[in-house]
Design an enzyme around this catalytic site. Sequence first.
Site, mmCIF file in Angstrom:
data_model
loop_
_atom_site.group_PDB
_atom_site.id
_atom_site.type_symbol
_atom_site.label_atom_id
_atom_site.label_comp_id
_atom_site.label_asym_id
_atom_site.label_seq_id
_atom_site.Cartn_x
_atom_site.Cartn_y
_atom_site.Cartn_z
ATOM 1 N N GLU A 110 -22.477 -51.646 -24.582
ATOM 2 C CA GLU A 110 -22.784 -50.595 -25.691
ATOM 3 C C GLU A 110 -22.652 -49.142 -24.986
ATOM 4 O OE1 GLU A 110 -27.032 -51.456 -27.192
ATOM 5 O OE2 GLU A 110 -27.357 -49.214 -27.332
ATOM 6 N N GLU B 56 -27.955 -39.645 -29.025
ATOM 7 C CA GLU B 56 -29.067 -40.129 -28.990
ATOM 8 C C GLU B 56 -30.201 -39.152 -28.669
ATOM 9 O OE1 GLU B 56 -29.680 -43.997 -27.333
ATOM 10 O OE2 GLU B 56 -30.998 -44.466 -28.697
#
Length: 379
Positions: A165, A170
């Site tokens: 991932e 973010e």
Amino acid sequence: MTIKFLGLFVLTFTIFTAAQRTCPPIVPEPTQPARTKRQLDKNKDGSSFLWVIEDTYAGKTFFDGFDFFAERDPTNGSVEYVNQTVAYANGLAYVTDDDHVFMKGDQWSWLDWGVNRQSVRIESKKHYTTGLFILDLNKAPWGCAIWPAFWTVGMPKSTWPCLGEIDIIEGVHDNSHNQVAWHTAPGCLLTDKPAVNFTGTKVHSNDCDAFINHNAGCGITDWSRASYGPFFEAQGGGIFAMKWDENSIAVWNFYRAAIPRDITTGTPNPDQWGTPSAMLDSAGCNIPRFFANHSIVFDITFCGDWAGNSYATSGCPGTCPERLRDPRNFENATWDINTLKVYRKQLFSGGVVGSHNGVGRASHFGWAWLLSLWLFAGP
Ligand SMILES: *[C@@H]1O[C@H](CO)[C@@H](O)[C@H](O)[C@H]1NC(C)=O
Ligand SMILES: *[C@@H]1O[C@H](CO)[C@@H](O)[C@H](O)[C@H]1NC(C)=O
Ligand SMILES: *[C@@H]1O[C@H](CO)[C@@H](O)[C@H](O)[C@H]1NC(C)=O
Ligand SMILES: *[C@@H]1O[C@H](CO)[C@@H](O)[C@H](O)[C@H]1NC(C)=O
Ligand SMILES: *[C@@H]1O[C@H](CO)[C@@H](O)[C@H](O)[C@H]1NC(C)=O
């Protein structure tokens, strides 16, 4: 636990973590050399390559390349992810006449206590193994209780975290620093400075193993204040670029006034962009063995594992469940995207590859120079 530590809980498909403790090895596909012209970049072994366009997600057809994820949020957000029909009907996903692609959290509904706020999460239909991913956006979501992410993840989901991932954008609340992170099977380590150059700061652990440290993974906080939230938006947004190849996975961001010309012209060459914000280098992680078959994901969630658990220390008013009720708190829970382009790496075999001596380099340089001349002199 510090906020930064909590920050790396990230996007996990928690339901799978308990069940699976080992990962079968990924067997990397061989890369084929290709014959093409234009800008050249160089691998660590001296071989030349360039990035050529593979997919463009933009304008009216942007959402054609994505599935809407309308299930429970794996990160425990107070969110109701809606399907495409509801997203369009409720104005949570749309494309304007001037080709801005919007995704939003509900900015209009007062909610009763405990009711989840509607929002959108989309996942690309196509899966990628390596690539140069360039997102041009005007706004990324931010604000108290809001937790957006732009990331890629191995598919199918049942394999998580065996195919890796990569979290590219973010953050939570009013953060003004983006956080890049990786979550992998055991055995992938982040090599820190000075052995590997990046401008950001390592967050917590060097170990990207998603099975330890409560799936903290390994992460890097961007140095630039213009990388997230109000400051990024005040610059008119800009570019986030993630380069993933066998050498490293690196992330750069450029606010609008600083976008390199080669990106604008569609002939990107990360070699010319300077030190990346964040980088996971093959020195500590055999990239092809930890990352494969990624879908591209955009989401906006609320409260939950990161934005909820860090709320009390965030400086935001009240509590997260309280904050969730008032739609006016979500006016900036908005992705405003111009384009997402994916480029693929092509090895260059135009008569210069394999020349590791001084003469070879000189002729290589001559080639590159001639080609760039041709490129820039073009119409
Ligand atoms: C990636 O997907 C392809 C096509 O579905 C499949 O053949 C391959 O085995 C997958 N790779 C891994 C490591 O799962
Ligand atoms: C998220 O919720 C699930 C149950 O719904 C729980 O098992 C898991 O621990 C939660 N995640 C975190 C990080 O608290
Ligand atoms: C979308 O979600 C709504 C509300 O849950 C549901 O009524 C509808 O059947 C769904 N549509 C599709 C195509 O799944
Ligand atoms: C890191 O950057 C500095 C300054 O540009 C340079 O001197 C150094 O060689 C670089 N180190 C590596 C490992 O690339
Ligand atoms: C949304 O952004 C504007 C412009 O930066 C700011 O003035 C406003 O306070 C923000 N709203 C919320 C709820 O954070």
